[in-house]
Design an enzyme around this catalytic site. Structure first.
Site, PDB file in Angstrom:
ATOM      1  N   CYS A  43     -21.716  56.031  32.955  1.00 38.71           N
ATOM      2  CA  CYS A  43     -20.312  56.384  32.826  1.00 38.71           C
ATOM      3  C   CYS A  43     -20.067  56.995  31.456  1.00 38.71           C
ATOM      4  O   CYS A  43     -20.581  56.509  30.451  1.00 38.71           O
ATOM      5  CB  CYS A  43     -19.351  55.216  33.002  1.00 38.71           C
ATOM      6  SG  CYS A  43     -19.346  54.530  34.650  1.00 38.71           S
ATOM      7  N   GLU A  96     -46.074  55.596  33.457  1.00 42.68           N
ATOM      8  CA  GLU A  96     -45.016  56.522  33.054  1.00 42.68           C
ATOM      9  C   GLU A  96     -45.048  57.787  33.926  1.00 42.68           C
ATOM     10  O   GLU A  96     -44.004  58.287  34.345  1.00 42.68           O
ATOM     11  CB  GLU A  96     -45.169  56.862  31.562  1.00 42.68           C
ATOM     12  CG  GLU A  96     -44.301  57.993  31.036  1.00 42.68           C
ATOM     13  CD  GLU A  96     -42.820  57.811  31.284  1.00 42.68           C
ATOM     14  OE1 GLU A  96     -42.395  56.728  31.723  1.00 42.68           O
ATOM     15  OE2 GLU A  96     -42.076  58.781  31.085  1.00 42.68           O
ATOM     16  N   GLY A 149     -18.560  50.184  31.556  1.00 46.18           N
ATOM     17  CA  GLY A 149     -19.094  48.829  31.420  1.00 46.18           C
ATOM     18  C   GLY A 149     -18.810  48.027  32.667  1.00 46.18           C
ATOM     19  O   GLY A 149     -18.507  48.586  33.730  1.00 46.18           O
ATOM     20  N   TRP A 196     -20.613  56.433  37.088  1.00 47.18           N
ATOM     21  CA  TRP A 196     -21.799  55.949  37.789  1.00 47.18           C
ATOM     22  C   TRP A 196     -21.345  54.653  38.444  1.00 47.18           C
ATOM     23  O   TRP A 196     -21.070  53.666  37.767  1.00 47.18           O
ATOM     24  CB  TRP A 196     -22.939  55.703  36.800  1.00 47.18           C
ATOM     25  CG  TRP A 196     -24.229  55.357  37.467  1.00 47.18           C
ATOM     26  CD1 TRP A 196     -25.141  56.226  38.001  1.00 47.18           C
ATOM     27  CD2 TRP A 196     -24.777  54.043  37.662  1.00 47.18           C
ATOM     28  NE1 TRP A 196     -26.215  55.535  38.522  1.00 47.18           N
ATOM     29  CE2 TRP A 196     -26.023  54.198  38.332  1.00 47.18           C
ATOM     30  CE3 TRP A 196     -24.348  52.759  37.343  1.00 47.18           C
ATOM     31  CZ2 TRP A 196     -26.822  53.125  38.680  1.00 47.18           C
ATOM     32  CZ3 TRP A 196     -25.160  51.686  37.696  1.00 47.18           C
ATOM     33  CH2 TRP A 196     -26.381  51.869  38.356  1.00 47.18           C
ATOM     34  N   LYS A 211     -28.115  58.498  32.712  1.00 45.80           N
ATOM     35  CA  LYS A 211     -28.703  58.291  31.387  1.00 45.80           C
ATOM     36  C   LYS A 211     -27.936  57.154  30.703  1.00 45.80           C
ATOM     37  O   LYS A 211     -26.746  56.996  30.944  1.00 45.80           O
ATOM     38  CB  LYS A 211     -28.517  59.588  30.603  1.00 45.80           C
ATOM     39  CG  LYS A 211     -29.354  59.696  29.369  1.00 45.80           C
ATOM     40  CD  LYS A 211     -30.585  60.492  29.622  1.00 45.80           C
ATOM     41  CE  LYS A 211     -31.424  60.704  28.410  1.00 45.80           C
ATOM     42  NZ  LYS A 211     -32.820  60.931  28.778  1.00 45.80           N
TER      43      LYS A 211
HETATM   44  C1  F6R Z   1     -36.788  57.571  32.764  1.00 40.09           C
HETATM   45  C2  F6R Z   1     -35.730  57.102  31.896  1.00 40.09           C
HETATM   46  C3  F6R Z   1     -35.336  55.666  31.931  1.00 40.09           C
HETATM   47  C4  F6R Z   1     -35.076  55.164  30.503  1.00 40.09           C
HETATM   48  C5  F6R Z   1     -34.546  53.720  30.517  1.00 40.09           C
HETATM   49  C6  F6R Z   1     -34.335  53.205  29.102  1.00 40.09           C
HETATM   50  O1  F6R Z   1     -37.062  58.911  32.549  1.00 40.09           O
HETATM   51  O2  F6R Z   1     -35.164  57.863  31.175  1.00 40.09           O
HETATM   52  O3  F6R Z   1     -36.316  54.876  32.554  1.00 40.09           O
HETATM   53  O4  F6R Z   1     -36.256  55.251  29.781  1.00 40.09           O
HETATM   54  O5  F6R Z   1     -33.348  53.653  31.216  1.00 40.09           O
HETATM   55  O6  F6R Z   1     -33.441  54.007  28.406  1.00 40.09           O
HETATM   56  P1  F6R Z   1     -33.352  54.001  26.838  1.00 40.09           P
HETATM   57  O7  F6R Z   1     -34.612  54.618  26.319  1.00 40.09           O
HETATM   58  O8  F6R Z   1     -32.155  54.836  26.526  1.00 40.09           O
HETATM   59  O9  F6R Z   1     -33.219  52.584  26.403  1.00 40.09           O
END
Ligand code: F6R
Length: 587
Positions: free
Chosen positions: A2, A465, A99, A72, A582
Site C-alpha cells: 500500500c 534465489e 498497515g 494491496w 514491494k
Molecule cells: C523478491 C522480493 C522479496 C523481498 C522481501 C523482503 O524479489 O523482492 O522477496 O526480498 O519481501 O523485502 P525487503 O528486502 O524490502 O525486506
C-alpha cells in the site's frame, strides 16, 4: 505494501497525488483512490492499476489539498467499496491507511453497537469512525491523536479534513515521510513521489503526528508534545526512479548492476571495520531477512564460514521470534532488507532489542525504520529499486556480506580487490550478446511448467534465489535445491527435457555439483550450466566470469535476466507481478 500520499500546496493537489500514486504503485496495485478538497470533499476510486489514468479523466476539481492510496488488499477483497480513501460517516473527512489494525474486530464491534453502519470490509473504515467518535467531544488534532493511539499493529494514516482544510498524518510501524518544499508539503510512504518537488525530507518516527496547514508541525501522538525533527536531504534523483528508455524497471535495474555492485562497497572503511568488529565480538549472530533478502542472509552464513571461519546462524524474519530463548545482550542480528520496512524483519529487531542485543543492517532505503532501529547500518547505495522483483539490491547486499566476511577475517583489502574485480567482470558480462543468448534460452524453455535449480555451498542460496526470481515474474513453477538433496526425493520430479539450472563455480564443491548435474542428466533433464567453464554435461552453457568467493553475485544475474525474458515471453506484468507488492509492511 500500500502506498499513501497527501499534498498541500500551490499546485493542483489531485494531479500531484495522482502522479505520486503512480510512483508508489509498486507498493500495491489492486485498487487506487484520491480524496480532494475544493468546495467539498470529493472521493474518486477504482479497482485495478492507476498507471494509465490521466488527471483529465478523473472527476476532481482543482484544489490545494488531496490525499491518495494505492492498495494491496488485506482486509476485504479487491472492490471499489474496499478501495481507500474512506469517508467518515458525516463526510467531514476522509482517510487512507497503510498497515493492519490488529484490534479492528474489537473496535468494529464497539462501533456497530454505537450504530455505525459499515460499507466496506476494511479495517480502515474502522479508523475513520473511531476518529469520528473522538471528534464528538474533542478538537480535530486531539481527537485524531486519541483515535490513533487506540490502533494496535503497524500503521500509517493520512487524513484530509474539510472543516479546517488540514491534512494530518501519523505513523506507528509503517513508513511515512514528509517532503518539505517551498510553501508546499507532501507526505508519502516513501521518497519516490517526493523527490520531484523537494529533496528535503523529514523521516517521521513512530508516534509522530504531522499537521499540514500553512506550515507543518509535528507532535507526539500520545503526549501531544511538539517535536522538532531534523530535515534530511535525500540524494535519490527523479531519473533514478524512472524507466528511461527501458521497457520495464526490472531490466533497467538488472542492467544497472554494471555499476551498483561497485557503488555498494564504496563505504567508509572505518564503518565497515566497526561492523566487522561488532560481528567478531558477538556471541550468537543471526542473519535475518525475508524472501530474497533471506537468501542473501543464507549466503552470508556460508561466506562467514569459509572466509572468516565464524559460525553465524540463519533465520527467516518471520521465524526469528522462535529463537528468542537463545538471545542475550551479546547476541547480534545481521539484518538484510531492501526497503527497510519489512514487518517480519522489524519484528525480529524488536525481539532482539528486548534482549538488549545489537543490530547491524544492510538496507537500501535511507531513513527507513530498519535503518533507524539499527546500531550500525550500511546503505546498499543502489538508488531506488522500483521493480517488485529485487535484483540490484540483492547483488549489492551479497557484495556487502562478502566484504564484511573478509573484513571480519582482517582481510579487508583482499575482499575489496575481489569485489572490485567481480564488479568489473560483471560489467563486461552484461553486454547485448550475453542478454540475447539468455533471451534465446528463455524462448526455448518458456513452455515448461516446472524448472529446477541446483547449487551447493555458497551457491545453494543462489539456487533458492534463482527459483524465487523465476516464480515471481514468470509464474513458472521453479524450485531450488541443494545438489546433495536431490537423491533424497526431488529427483523423482525430473522428466525428459525438464530444465535444470546448475551453478558450478570454481570452488571446493565443484565436483559434487557436477555429479548432481549428471544424476539429473541421466534421467533426461536439460542441464543449463552457469559456470566459468563449459562441461560436456551442460546442454546449455551460461558463461560467467571466475570471481572466487564473489561467485553468487555473477551467478544470480543471468537468472534474473532469464526470469525477465521468461516473463516478457509469457506476456506477464513484469514490474507488478500478480498478488505481490514491494515493501511488505504487514506480517
Ligand atoms: C523478491 C522480493 C522479496 C523481498 C522481501 C523482503 O524479489 O523482492 O522477496 O526480498 O519481501 O523485502 P525487503 O528486502 O524490502 O525486506
Amino acid at each position: 505494501m500500500c502506498g499513501i500520499i497527501g499534498y498541500k500546496g500551490q499546485r493542483n493537489a489531485s494531479e500531484v497525488v495522482l502522479n505520486g500514486l503512480k510512483a508508489l504503485e509498486y507498493r500495491g496495485y489492486d485498487s487506487w483512490g484520491i480524496a480532494s478538497l475544493s468546495s467539498e470533499l470529493d472521493v474518486v476510486k477504482d479497482i485495478g492499476k492507476i498507471g494509465k489514468w490521466m488527471i483529465e479523466d478523473i472527476d476532481l476539481s482543482k484544489s490545494s489539498l488531496a490525499i491518495g492510496h494505492t492498495r494491496w488488499a488485506t482486509h476485504g477483497g479487491v472492490t471499489t467499496e474496499n478501495a481507500h480513501p474512506h469517508y467518515s460517516l458525516d463526510k467531514r473527512f476522509a482517510i487512507v491507511q497503510n498497515g493492519i489494525v490488529e484490534n479492528y474486530q474489537d473496535l468494529k464491534k464497539e462501533l456497530v453497537q454505537k450504530g455505525y453502519n459499515f460499507k466496506s470490509e476494511t479495517d480502515t473504515e474502522v479508523i475513520a469512525y473511531i476518529i469520528q467518535e473522538e471528534l464528538k467531544d474533542k478538537e480535530l488534532i486531539e481527537g485524531f491523536r486519541s483515535a490513533f493511539s487506540r490502533l494496535k499493529g503497524r500503521n500509517a494514516v493520512v487524513l484530509i479534513d474539510s472543516v479546517s482544510g488540514k491534512i494530518i498524518g501519523a505513523r506507528n510501524g509503517s513508513p511515512l515521510i514528509l517532503g518539505v518544499g517551498d510553501g508546499e508539503y507532501i507526505l508519502a510512504s516513501d521518497a519516490s513521489p517526493i523527490v520531484k518537488y523537494t529533496k528535503d525530507v523529514v523521516f517521521m518516527q513512530d508516534n509522530d503526528v504531522v499537521v499540514l496547514n500553512d506550515s507543518y508541525h509535528i507532535i507526539n501522538s500520545v503526549t501531544g508534545e511538539e517535536i522538532d525533527r531534523e530535515v534530511s536531504h535525500v540524494s535519490w534523483d527523479i531519473k533514478q526512479a524512472q524507466k528511461g528508455d527501458y521497457p520495464h524497471f526490472m531490466i533497467k535495474e538488472i542492467m544497472e548492476q554494471r555499476t551498483t555492485v561497485a557503488d555498494s562497497i564504496a563505504q567508509e572503511k572505518d564503518a565497515v571495520m566497526e561492523i566487522a568488529n561488532a560481528l567478531n565480538g558477538a556471541f550468537g549472530t543471526y542473519a535475518v531477512g525475508c524472501g530474497t533478502a533471506a537468501k542473501v542472509c543464507l549466503a552470508a552464513t556460508y561466506a562467514f564460514s569459509s572466509i572468516t571461519h565464524k559460525h553465524i546462524n540463519f533465520s527467516l524474519g518471520s521465524e526469528f521470534p522462535s529463537y528468542h530463548h537463545f538471545l542475550t545482550d551479546k547476541s547480534l542480528l545481521l539484518v538484510v532488507s531492501q526497503s527497510g520496512e519489512t514487518a517480519d524483519t522489524l519484528e525480529a529487531i524488536e525481539v532482539m532489542k528486548k534482549r538488549n542485543g545489537k543490530v547491524v543492517s544492510l538496507v537500501n532505503v535511507m531513513g527507513s525504520s530498519i535503518m533507524r532501529q539499527s546500531d550500525y547500518a550500511l546503505l546498499n547505495n543502489v538508488g531506488p529499486e522500483k521493480s517488485v522483483c529485487s535484483t540490484k539490491a540483492t547483488t549489492a547486499q551479497l557484495a556487502q556480506c562478502i566484504l564484511l566476511a573478509y573484513a571480519a577475517a582482517d582481510k579487508y583489502d583482499e575482499g575489496m580487490n575481489l569485489l572490485k574485480d567481480a564488479s568489473n567482470k560483471l560489467n563486461l558480462m552484461l553486454n547485448d550478446q550475453f542478454c540475447n543468448s539468455i533471451k534465446k534460452l528463455a524462448c526455448k524453455i518458456v513452455d515448461w511448467e516446472s524448472m529446477y535449480v541446483l547449487g551447493r555451498g555458497l551457491n545453494y542460496s543462489i539456487a533458492l534465489e534463482a527459483s524465487i526470481k523465476i516464480q515471481e515474474v514468470s509464474y513458472i513453477h521453479a524450485e531450488g535445491f541443494a545438489g546433495g538433496e536431490l537423491k533424497h526425493g526431488p529427483i523423482a520430479l525430473i522428466d525428459k527435457g525438464t530444465p535444470c539450472i546448475v551453478f558450478v563455480a570454481n570452488d571446493d564443491v565443484k565436483e559434487e555439483i557436477l555429479g548432481n548435474a549428471m544424476e539429473v542428466k541421466a534421467r533426461g533433464g536439460y542441464i543449463i550450466g552457469v559456470s566459468p567453464e563449459d562441461n560436456s554435461i551442460f546442454d546449455f552453457w551460461i558463461k560467467v566470469p571466475d570471481v572466487g568467493d564473489a561467485s553468487p553475485i555473477v551467478n544470480i544475474v543471468p537468472i534474473q535476466l532469464l526470469a525477465y525474458y521468461l516473463a516478457v515471453e509469457k506476456g506477464c506484468d513484469v514490474d507488478m507481478p500478480r498478488n505481490l507488492a514491494k515493501s511488505v509492511t504487514v506480517k
